[in-house]
Scaffold this motif. Structure first.
Motif, PDB file in Angstrom:
ATOM      1  N   ALA A 172     124.977 -36.251  93.633  1.00 18.68           N
ATOM      2  CA  ALA A 172     124.955 -35.130  92.744  1.00 18.68           C
ATOM      3  C   ALA A 172     123.624 -34.037  93.116  1.00 18.68           C
ATOM      4  O   ALA A 172     122.710 -34.524  93.505  1.00 18.68           O
ATOM      5  N   GLY A 173     124.213 -32.667  93.171  1.00 18.67           N
ATOM      6  CA  GLY A 173     123.323 -31.729  93.502  1.00 18.67           C
ATOM      7  C   GLY A 173     123.380 -31.203  94.836  1.00 18.67           C
ATOM      8  O   GLY A 173     122.620 -30.511  95.467  1.00 18.67           O
ATOM      9  N   THR A 174     124.223 -32.054  95.881  1.00 21.08           N
ATOM     10  CA  THR A 174     124.461 -31.792  97.229  1.00 21.08           C
ATOM     11  C   THR A 174     125.081 -30.431  97.230  1.00 21.08           C
ATOM     12  O   THR A 174     126.155 -30.051  96.528  1.00 21.08           O
ATOM     13  N   LEU A 175     124.777 -29.589  98.308  1.00 17.87           N
ATOM     14  CA  LEU A 175     125.224 -28.096  98.381  1.00 17.87           C
ATOM     15  C   LEU A 175     126.198 -27.974  99.379  1.00 17.87           C
ATOM     16  O   LEU A 175     125.864 -28.759 100.682  1.00 17.87           O
ATOM     17  N   TYR A 176     127.244 -27.432  99.450  1.00 18.36           N
ATOM     18  CA  TYR A 176     128.146 -27.136 100.514  1.00 18.36           C
ATOM     19  C   TYR A 176     128.293 -25.687 100.976  1.00 18.36           C
ATOM     20  O   TYR A 176     128.348 -24.644  99.886  1.00 18.36           O
ATOM     21  N   VAL A 177     128.860 -25.287 102.154  1.00 19.13           N
ATOM     22  CA  VAL A 177     129.363 -24.104 102.056  1.00 19.13           C
ATOM     23  C   VAL A 177     130.608 -24.438 102.971  1.00 19.13           C
ATOM     24  O   VAL A 177     130.978 -24.952 104.032  1.00 19.13           O
ATOM     25  N   ILE A 178     131.780 -23.886 102.298  1.00 21.21           N
ATOM     26  CA  ILE A 178     133.166 -24.196 102.695  1.00 21.21           C
ATOM     27  C   ILE A 178     134.140 -22.698 102.830  1.00 21.21           C
ATOM     28  O   ILE A 178     133.808 -21.980 102.117  1.00 21.21           O
ATOM     29  N   GLU A 179     134.704 -22.854 103.774  1.00 20.04           N
ATOM     30  CA  GLU A 179     135.746 -22.059 103.942  1.00 20.04           C
ATOM     31  C   GLU A 179     137.101 -22.405 103.621  1.00 20.04           C
ATOM     32  O   GLU A 179     137.896 -23.043 104.458  1.00 20.04           O
ATOM     33  N   PRO A 180     137.700 -22.223 102.216  1.00 15.99           N
ATOM     34  CA  PRO A 180     138.819 -22.503 102.037  1.00 15.99           C
ATOM     35  C   PRO A 180     140.069 -22.148 102.584  1.00 15.99           C
ATOM     36  O   PRO A 180     140.184 -20.850 102.967  1.00 15.99           O
ATOM     37  N   GLU A 181     141.117 -22.757 102.835  1.00 16.16           N
ATOM     38  CA  GLU A 181     142.258 -22.430 103.419  1.00 16.16           C
ATOM     39  C   GLU A 181     143.549 -22.600 102.537  1.00 16.16           C
ATOM     40  O   GLU A 181     143.706 -23.425 101.604  1.00 16.16           O
ATOM     41  N   ALA A 242     119.353 -27.857  91.724  1.00 18.40           N
ATOM     42  CA  ALA A 242     119.815 -27.518  93.101  1.00 18.40           C
ATOM     43  C   ALA A 242     119.897 -25.894  93.017  1.00 18.40           C
ATOM     44  O   ALA A 242     120.245 -25.215  94.166  1.00 18.40           O
ATOM     45  N   LEU A 243     119.818 -25.425  91.846  1.00 20.49           N
ATOM     46  CA  LEU A 243     120.032 -23.696  91.791  1.00 20.49           C
ATOM     47  C   LEU A 243     118.976 -22.927  92.557  1.00 20.49           C
ATOM     48  O   LEU A 243     119.298 -22.025  93.202  1.00 20.49           O
ATOM     49  N   SER A 244     117.597 -23.447  92.794  1.00 20.49           N
ATOM     50  CA  SER A 244     116.886 -22.577  93.360  1.00 20.49           C
ATOM     51  C   SER A 244     117.267 -22.749  94.980  1.00 20.49           C
ATOM     52  O   SER A 244     117.173 -21.787  95.658  1.00 20.49           O
ATOM     53  N   GLU A 245     117.589 -23.886  95.443  1.00 19.14           N
ATOM     54  CA  GLU A 245     117.770 -24.118  97.041  1.00 19.14           C
ATOM     55  C   GLU A 245     119.224 -23.023  97.132  1.00 19.14           C
ATOM     56  O   GLU A 245     119.374 -22.504  98.195  1.00 19.14           O
ATOM     57  N   GLU A 247     120.173 -20.323  95.659  1.00 19.11           N
ATOM     58  CA  GLU A 247     119.775 -19.062  95.445  1.00 19.11           C
ATOM     59  C   GLU A 247     119.382 -18.595  97.017  1.00 19.11           C
ATOM     60  O   GLU A 247     119.985 -17.706  97.404  1.00 19.11           O
ATOM     61  N   LEU A 248     118.488 -19.340  97.691  1.00 17.76           N
ATOM     62  CA  LEU A 248     118.232 -19.142  99.025  1.00 17.76           C
ATOM     63  C   LEU A 248     119.384 -19.326 100.098  1.00 17.76           C
ATOM     64  O   LEU A 248     119.437 -18.414 101.014  1.00 17.76           O
ATOM     65  N   LEU A 249     120.371 -20.072  99.894  1.00 17.34           N
ATOM     66  CA  LEU A 249     121.359 -20.524 100.775  1.00 17.34           C
ATOM     67  C   LEU A 249     122.218 -19.103 100.577  1.00 17.34           C
ATOM     68  O   LEU A 249     122.840 -18.890 101.725  1.00 17.34           O
ATOM     69  N   VAL A 250     122.645 -18.761  99.360  1.00 17.18           N
ATOM     70  CA  VAL A 250     123.405 -17.422  99.101  1.00 17.18           C
ATOM     71  C   VAL A 250     122.861 -16.335 100.034  1.00 17.18           C
ATOM     72  O   VAL A 250     123.663 -15.553 100.455  1.00 17.18           O
ATOM     73  N   GLU A 251     121.441 -16.224  99.781  1.00 14.46           N
ATOM     74  CA  GLU A 251     120.883 -15.143 100.156  1.00 14.46           C
ATOM     75  C   GLU A 251     121.042 -15.155 101.758  1.00 14.46           C
ATOM     76  O   GLU A 251     121.232 -13.956 102.323  1.00 14.46           O
ATOM     77  N   SER A 252     120.944 -16.294 102.372  1.00 13.56           N
ATOM     78  CA  SER A 252     121.029 -16.082 103.853  1.00 13.56           C
ATOM     79  C   SER A 252     122.616 -15.894 104.249  1.00 13.56           C
ATOM     80  O   SER A 252     122.624 -15.101 105.334  1.00 13.56           O
ATOM     81  N   LEU A 253     123.522 -16.336 103.530  1.00 12.96           N
ATOM     82  CA  LEU A 253     124.880 -15.962 103.853  1.00 12.96           C
ATOM     83  C   LEU A 253     125.016 -14.401 103.645  1.00 12.96           C
ATOM     84  O   LEU A 253     125.737 -13.880 104.567  1.00 12.96           O
ATOM     85  N   LEU A 254     124.393 -13.857 102.656  1.00 13.78           N
ATOM     86  CA  LEU A 254     124.771 -12.447 102.401  1.00 13.78           C
ATOM     87  C   LEU A 254     124.089 -11.616 103.642  1.00 13.78           C
ATOM     88  O   LEU A 254     124.688 -10.523 104.149  1.00 13.78           O
ATOM     89  N   ASP A 255     122.987 -12.039 104.165  1.00 15.95           N
ATOM     90  CA  ASP A 255     122.319 -11.267 105.045  1.00 15.95           C
ATOM     91  C   ASP A 255     123.256 -11.170 106.335  1.00 15.95           C
ATOM     92  O   ASP A 255     123.272 -10.318 107.009  1.00 15.95           O
ATOM     93  N   GLU A 256     123.951 -12.251 106.413  1.00 20.17           N
ATOM     94  CA  GLU A 256     125.084 -12.253 107.549  1.00 20.17           C
ATOM     95  C   GLU A 256     126.128 -11.432 107.310  1.00 20.17           C
ATOM     96  O   GLU A 256     126.557 -10.553 107.985  1.00 20.17           O
ATOM     97  N   LEU A 257     126.617 -11.669 106.227  1.00 23.48           N
ATOM     98  CA  LEU A 257     128.073 -10.944 105.839  1.00 23.48           C
ATOM     99  C   LEU A 257     127.881  -9.567 105.699  1.00 23.48           C
ATOM    100  O   LEU A 257     129.133  -8.878 105.897  1.00 23.48           O
ATOM    101  N   VAL A 258     126.640  -8.968 105.140  1.00 26.69           N
ATOM    102  CA  VAL A 258     126.674  -7.634 105.089  1.00 26.69           C
ATOM    103  C   VAL A 258     126.429  -7.061 106.420  1.00 26.69           C
ATOM    104  O   VAL A 258     126.613  -5.535 106.475  1.00 26.69           O
ATOM    105  N   THR A 259     125.895  -7.621 107.606  1.00 27.55           N
ATOM    106  CA  THR A 259     125.656  -6.756 108.603  1.00 27.55           C
ATOM    107  C   THR A 259     126.309  -7.189 109.895  1.00 27.55           C
ATOM    108  O   THR A 259     126.476  -6.470 110.988  1.00 27.55           O
ATOM    109  N   THR A 260     127.330  -8.242 109.626  1.00 30.66           N
ATOM    110  CA  THR A 260     128.076  -8.589 110.956  1.00 30.66           C
ATOM    111  C   THR A 260     129.547  -8.751 110.745  1.00 30.66           C
ATOM    112  O   THR A 260     130.142  -9.483 109.531  1.00 30.66           O
ATOM    113  N   ASP A 261     130.363  -8.230 111.448  1.00 30.07           N
ATOM    114  CA  ASP A 261     131.802  -8.216 111.035  1.00 30.07           C
ATOM    115  C   ASP A 261     132.474  -9.590 111.454  1.00 30.07           C
ATOM    116  O   ASP A 261     133.553  -9.845 110.752  1.00 30.07           O
TER     117      ASP A 261
END
Length: 268
Positions: A172-181, A242-245, A247-261
């Protein structure tokens, strides 16, 4: 005899797809800054300098083009994107300034009355109070799956990040980044479905093409069903922690998504 087009001819005339302003091509989904010329009424004063998204282009009988826009921070923005009056505004092309950059929707989903199922909504609330990159919009969609599907289909987003509880059998509390299909068999309109795959299927079911979609998920400690007799409005301790971690995870993804196609974000 007048060469002026008749009423029915005017209705049948196709709308323009794009207009060029300051060397930039603007079309539905483009982001602009509003600069009303007259500033003669309360709406002009309130909207001056605001960021908006072009919902559509209109052309009158004289050939003049107007941009139909929806303001980014309007609480009824999703109504405007559906063409509902009161949340759409009209501006001439020389009353807007093009804004570059990619647009990303961060959507919190889940039922806040079902314990850890509300984790995505809680994370969206925390992210909405942070300073995020330009072009990022954070929205709490709760269990409004159809609203989210329409936003993904018609909102002009380059990418979407869904925040959701994601049971995958880890601690419980484990975080994932998933690209669903989505499989072809999943493409149905299920207004009660709110997991990421069902939302993507709804987008395709209404004729849309979903933008690149990532899921930031958290392993729940409890997974309550809609048929529970008592509501649980609190997150379990490991999921809340897990919320604090996250937040940082989402911010790191957003930095990539808004600058790289073509960012390749691997599952984590």
């Amino acid at each position: 005899m007048s060469d002026r087009p008749g009423y029915w001819e005017e209705l049948e005339r196709p709308r323009p797809d794009a207009v060029t302003v300051g060397g930039a091509e603007l079309r539905a989904g483009s982001r602009v800054r509003l600069r009303p010329r007259s500033r003669g009424d309360v709406f002009d004063a309130a909207l001056d300098g605001r960021i908006a998204v072009i919902e559509g282009l209109e052309q009158d009988i004289e050939g003049r083009v107007q941009l139909t826009v929806v303001v980014d921070d309007d609480p009824g923005r999703d109504l405007g994107m559906r063409g509902i009056p009161g949340h759409r505004f009209f501006f001439a092309p020389d009353e807007v300034e093009p804004i570059g950059g990619r647009r990303v929707l961060v959507a919190g989903i889940g039922n806040v009355f079902l314990g850890d199922d509300g984790w995505g909504v809680a994370l969206a609330d925390r992210l909405a109070r942070r300073e995020l990159p330009a072009g990022v919009e954070v929205v709490d969609y709760g269990i409004r799956g159809m609203d989210l599907a329409y936003a993904m289909a018609d909102g002009g987003y380059d990418a979407v990040v869904l925040l959701d509880a994601a049971p995958r059998g880890e601690a419980a509390g484990t975080l994932y980044v998933i690209e669903p299909e989505v499989d072809e068999a999943d493409v149905v309109i299920d207004t009660h479905g709110m997991d990421p795959v069902k939302v993507l299927a709804m987008v395709q079911g209404i004729g849309g093409s979903p933008p690149r979609t990532l899921v930031v998920g958290c392993e729940p400690a409890n997974r309550l069903g809609a048929d529970v007799e008592e509501f649980v409005v609190e997150l379990s301790e490991p999921v809340r922690a897990a919320l604090s971690e996250a937040e940082l995870l989402v911010e790191s993804l957003l930095d990539e998504l808004v600058t790289t196609d073509d960012t390749e974000v691997k599952e984590r």
